[in-house]
Motif scaffolding. Structure first.
Motif, mmCIF file in Angstrom:
data_model
loop_
_atom_site.group_PDB
_atom_site.id
_atom_site.type_symbol
_atom_site.label_atom_id
_atom_site.label_comp_id
_atom_site.label_asym_id
_atom_site.label_seq_id
_atom_site.Cartn_x
_atom_site.Cartn_y
_atom_site.Cartn_z
ATOM 1 N N GLY A 132 0.793 -1.230 0.000
ATOM 2 C CA GLY A 132 0.000 0.000 0.000
ATOM 3 C C GLY A 132 0.819 1.272 0.000
ATOM 4 O O GLY A 132 0.270 2.356 0.159
ATOM 5 N N ARG A 133 2.131 1.156 -0.146
ATOM 6 C CA ARG A 133 2.964 2.376 -0.202
ATOM 7 C C ARG A 133 3.884 2.305 -1.412
ATOM 8 O O ARG A 133 4.700 1.394 -1.533
ATOM 9 N N TYR A 134 3.701 3.248 -2.315
ATOM 10 C CA TYR A 134 4.445 3.233 -3.574
ATOM 11 C C TYR A 134 5.087 4.592 -3.791
ATOM 12 O O TYR A 134 4.765 5.563 -3.109
ATOM 13 N N ARG A 135 5.985 4.639 -4.776
ATOM 14 C CA ARG A 135 6.622 5.929 -5.094
ATOM 15 C C ARG A 135 5.781 6.717 -6.087
ATOM 16 O O ARG A 135 5.798 7.926 -6.078
ATOM 17 N N SER A 190 -1.837 6.716 -6.673
ATOM 18 C CA SER A 190 -2.953 7.488 -7.205
ATOM 19 C C SER A 190 -3.835 7.977 -6.068
ATOM 20 O O SER A 190 -4.068 7.244 -5.103
ATOM 21 N N GLN A 191 -4.261 9.210 -6.186
ATOM 22 C CA GLN A 191 -5.139 9.788 -5.161
ATOM 23 C C GLN A 191 -6.387 10.355 -5.817
ATOM 24 O O GLN A 191 -6.325 10.857 -6.943
ATOM 25 N N PHE A 192 -7.484 10.285 -5.075
ATOM 26 C CA PHE A 192 -8.660 11.092 -5.401
ATOM 27 C C PHE A 192 -8.768 12.118 -4.291
ATOM 28 O O PHE A 192 -8.691 11.765 -3.109
ATOM 29 N N GLY A 193 -8.909 13.392 -4.634
ATOM 30 C CA GLY A 193 -8.971 14.412 -3.583
ATOM 31 C C GLY A 193 -10.044 15.442 -3.870
ATOM 32 O O GLY A 193 -10.515 15.571 -5.012
ATOM 33 N N VAL A 194 -10.452 16.140 -2.837
ATOM 34 C CA VAL A 194 -11.380 17.265 -3.014
ATOM 35 C C VAL A 194 -10.875 18.453 -2.208
ATOM 36 O O VAL A 194 -10.189 18.278 -1.195
ATOM 37 N N GLU A 195 -11.223 19.646 -2.671
ATOM 38 C CA GLU A 195 -10.932 20.858 -1.906
ATOM 39 C C GLU A 195 -12.177 21.752 -1.944
ATOM 40 O O GLU A 195 -12.740 21.984 -3.017
ATOM 41 N N ILE A 200 -6.493 4.949 4.569
ATOM 42 C CA ILE A 200 -6.872 5.083 3.154
ATOM 43 C C ILE A 200 -7.088 6.549 2.766
ATOM 44 O O ILE A 200 -7.243 6.856 1.585
ATOM 45 N N GLY A 201 -7.100 7.435 3.751
ATOM 46 C CA GLY A 201 -7.263 8.830 3.375
ATOM 47 C C GLY A 201 -7.201 9.730 4.583
ATOM 48 O O GLY A 201 -7.248 9.270 5.729
ATOM 49 N N GLY A 202 -7.053 11.000 4.291
ATOM 50 C CA GLY A 202 -7.010 11.955 5.386
ATOM 51 C C GLY A 202 -7.168 13.356 4.854
ATOM 52 O O GLY A 202 -7.018 13.605 3.652
ATOM 53 N N GLY A 203 -7.512 14.247 5.751
ATOM 54 C CA GLY A 203 -7.683 15.633 5.325
ATOM 55 C C GLY A 203 -7.970 16.537 6.497
ATOM 56 O O GLY A 203 -7.716 16.171 7.652
ATOM 57 N N GLY A 204 -8.512 17.695 6.187
ATOM 58 C CA GLY A 204 -8.835 18.628 7.250
ATOM 59 C C GLY A 204 -8.940 20.050 6.745
ATOM 60 O O GLY A 204 -8.929 20.297 5.533
ATOM 61 N N ARG A 205 -9.054 20.968 7.716
ATOM 62 C CA ARG A 205 -9.247 22.391 7.394
ATOM 63 C C ARG A 205 -7.909 23.117 7.407
ATOM 64 O O ARG A 205 -7.069 22.869 8.270
HETATM 65 P P1 HAM Z 1 -2.040 12.492 2.699
HETATM 66 O O1 HAM Z 1 -2.525 11.986 4.017
HETATM 67 O O2 HAM Z 1 -0.598 12.800 2.587
HETATM 68 O O3 HAM Z 1 -2.908 13.797 2.399
HETATM 69 O O4 HAM Z 1 -2.431 11.474 1.561
HETATM 70 C C1 HAM Z 1 -3.757 11.009 1.403
HETATM 71 C C2 HAM Z 1 -3.777 9.519 1.143
HETATM 72 O O5 HAM Z 1 -2.989 9.201 0.003
HETATM 73 C C3 HAM Z 1 -3.178 8.675 2.246
HETATM 74 O O6 HAM Z 1 -4.086 8.481 3.302
HETATM 75 C C4 HAM Z 1 -2.896 7.369 1.515
HETATM 76 O O7 HAM Z 1 -4.065 6.575 1.409
HETATM 77 C C5 HAM Z 1 -2.508 7.875 0.131
HETATM 78 N N1 HAM Z 1 -1.040 7.837 0.027
HETATM 79 C C6 HAM Z 1 -0.160 8.737 0.503
HETATM 80 N N2 HAM Z 1 1.105 8.358 0.225
HETATM 81 C C7 HAM Z 1 1.022 7.187 -0.447
HETATM 82 C C8 HAM Z 1 1.978 6.271 -1.007
HETATM 83 N N3 HAM Z 1 3.285 6.511 -0.967
HETATM 84 N N4 HAM Z 1 1.515 5.154 -1.612
HETATM 85 C C9 HAM Z 1 0.190 4.890 -1.697
HETATM 86 N N5 HAM Z 1 -0.754 5.717 -1.181
HETATM 87 C C10 HAM Z 1 -0.353 6.835 -0.571
HETATM 88 C C11 HAM Z 1 -2.742 14.592 1.315
HETATM 89 O O8 HAM Z 1 -2.089 14.303 0.347
HETATM 90 C C12 HAM Z 1 -3.521 15.886 1.406
HETATM 91 N N6 HAM Z 1 -3.298 16.652 0.177
HETATM 92 C C13 HAM Z 1 -4.994 15.636 1.643
HETATM 93 C C14 HAM Z 1 -5.789 16.903 1.715
HETATM 94 C C15 HAM Z 1 -6.509 17.455 0.735
HETATM 95 N N7 HAM Z 1 -5.875 17.676 2.782
HETATM 96 C C16 HAM Z 1 -6.631 18.727 2.483
HETATM 97 N N8 HAM Z 1 -7.018 18.620 1.235
#
Ligand code: HAM
Length: 421
Positions: A121-124, A127-132, A283-288
């Motif tokens: 589950g950790r790669y270089r 892919s992400q799905f995100g919202v702002e 699997i995801g995270g975020g905040g204000r």
């Molecule tokens: P983040 O917690 O760094 O947040 O990444 C979100 C998710 O991306 C992680 O919970 C994980 O599931 C996935 N992820 C992160 N690094 C890796 C990896 N090396 N390999 C596979 N999956 C990964 C953000 O990126 C923020 N931009 C979220 C956000 C949006 N906060 C406010 N707006």
């Protein structure tokens, strides 16, 4: 062995797993649109300075994990490690806040790059799905982002998850909390790792998230951000939690939760899911975050958002359900018995596809027997046979491969929708 192999930390996704991957992304997009999010498509690389300025000078993501380089014109470039900085850069550059009503709601997906040690589950490249949500001061938007993740998970048939949630209150409470932590850790600084010594100066909150000093830190009774909240922010946190409760979100307050990025100023959260072997994947995270738009030279707009790891969701769905569950078979298999049937085979296929039906034409010169074997292996629903008799009568034999029922149709019947049931 092949001469060229993929790079460490990258993955090839194909066949049913790739279908599952696309199913996850399209489910995220569909659910986001139910909240009136609009898509935004931004570049995969930006100036390195954008990330150091926004994502953080003390976050591991920027200091250790960034794919940064000089391009041929000598510019400092980085492959995007996350999406928030780029989305806000684009909103400011295109003045989207001046053209559209606030709050802006955008979703995005694609590849992100972090030079991490690869593991499950950790790669270089991942892919992400995100919202702002940009330009919102309401806790209803914090709650809505969490409800959106819940809806995405439920639509994917994932019901077992845990949201860990914490809050810094606002930028003022966060600064007060940071000062308290600094005061508290002053006497422990010699026992901390070199990175934390640096964090102590630049951003002591990040010490709580240190992987090296984890055990040492856990033994200390470090002040938590909840204790630094003013009355207004305490109430906002309570009201947010109440909405989550009333909408059946499975959450727990985690006073030690600190996110790995520097820009958060309010509520923060992470979604955890356990694999069958007990390993927990975030699997995801975020905040204000309330200062980023201004820091990137835009107006004073508060924002909230999250990122979901698509690859991790794919892993979880493979763990929960058989991969086969996500396989797709075409509905029709057209069997030209020889070259004289090719042209009508193509016309029938095109007619059906224009009616939104999925069709495979057998393009290899196979025997009738091997075409039937192929048909049952691939679970087509109907075979359409075109032999000499069919060509002469202009009536084509259709076999329902489930019920074994057979009947004849003309091209006009097909055009009229006879097979479109
Ligand atoms: P983040 O917690 O760094 O947040 O990444 C979100 C998710 O991306 C992680 O919970 C994980 O599931 C996935 N992820 C992160 N690094 C890796 C990896 N090396 N390999 C596979 N999956 C990964 C953000 O990126 C923020 N931009 C979220 C956000 C949006 N906060 C406010 N707006």
């Amino acid at each position: 062995m092949a001469k060229f192999l993929k790079q460490r930390g990258t993955i090839d996704i194909f066949d049913t797993e790739a279908l599952l991957f696309q199913h996850v992304v399209s489910t995220c997009q569909k659910q986001a649109r139910l909240f009136n999010y609009k898509p935004i498509i931004i570049p995969t690389f930006e100036s390195t300075a954008l990330y150091t300025r926004s994502t953080g000078e003390t976050s591991d993501i920027v200091t250790k994990e960034m794919y940064d380089f000089k391009d041929k014109g000598g510019r400092d470039i980085a492959l995007r490690p996350e999406g928030t900085a780029g989305v806000i850069r684009s909103i400011v550059e295109n003045k989207l806040y001046a053209i559209n009503d606030l709050p802006l709601r955008y979703y995005y997906s694609g590849s992100f790059f972090r030079y991490e040690r690869p593991q499950v589950g950790r790669y270089r490249e991942f892919s992400q799905f995100g919202v702002e949500v940009v330009g919102s001061n309401s806790y209803l938007d914090d709650a809505e982002t969490i409800l959106l993740v819940k809806n995405i998970l439920n639509s994917l048939n994932i019901f077992e998850y845990k949201v860990r949630i914490n809050t810094f209150g606002n930028a003022n409470c966060r600064n007060a909390h940071r000062d308290k932590i600094k005061e508290f850790l002053k006497d422990h600084i010699d026992n901390l790792c070199e990175d934390c010594k640096n964090r102590f100066i630049k951003n002591p909150l990040r010490i709580l998230d240190c992987k090296v000093d984890k055990e040492y830190i856990e033994k200390l009774s470090i002040p938590v951000s909840l204790d630094a909240l003013d009355d207004e922010n305490k109430e906002i946190f309570e009201k947010t939690l109440q909405i989550l409760k009333e909408n059946d979100v499975n959450f727990e307050v985690d006073p030690y939760l600190v996110r790995g990025l520097d820009y958060y100023t309010g509520i923060i959260y992470e979604f955890d899911i356990s694999l069958k072997d007990g390993k927990v994947l975030t699997i995801g995270g975020g905040g204000r975050y309330s200062s980023l738009v201004k820091e990137l030279d835009g107006p004073d707009l508060s924002c909230v958002g999250f990122g979901l790891g698509i690859n991790r969701l794919v892993l979880i769905l493979q763990d929960l359900y058989q991969l086969e569950h996500y396989n797709e078979s075409a509905k029709f298999y057209i069997m030209p018995f020889d070259a004289s049937s090719y042209n009508i085979a193509m016309i029938i296929a095109q007619t059906l596809r224009m009616q939104n039906q999925s069709v495979v034409v057998e393009t290899n010169n196979k025997s009738v027997g091997s075409m039937f074997k192929f048909a049952s292996k691939h679970n087509f629903k109907y075979a359409i046979m075109i032999g000499e008799e069919e060509l002469t009568n202009k009536l084509y034999k259709v076999k329902n491969l489930e019920t074994k029922e057979q009947f004849f149709v003309s091209l006009d019947d097909i055009k009229g929708g006879k097979l479109n049931g």
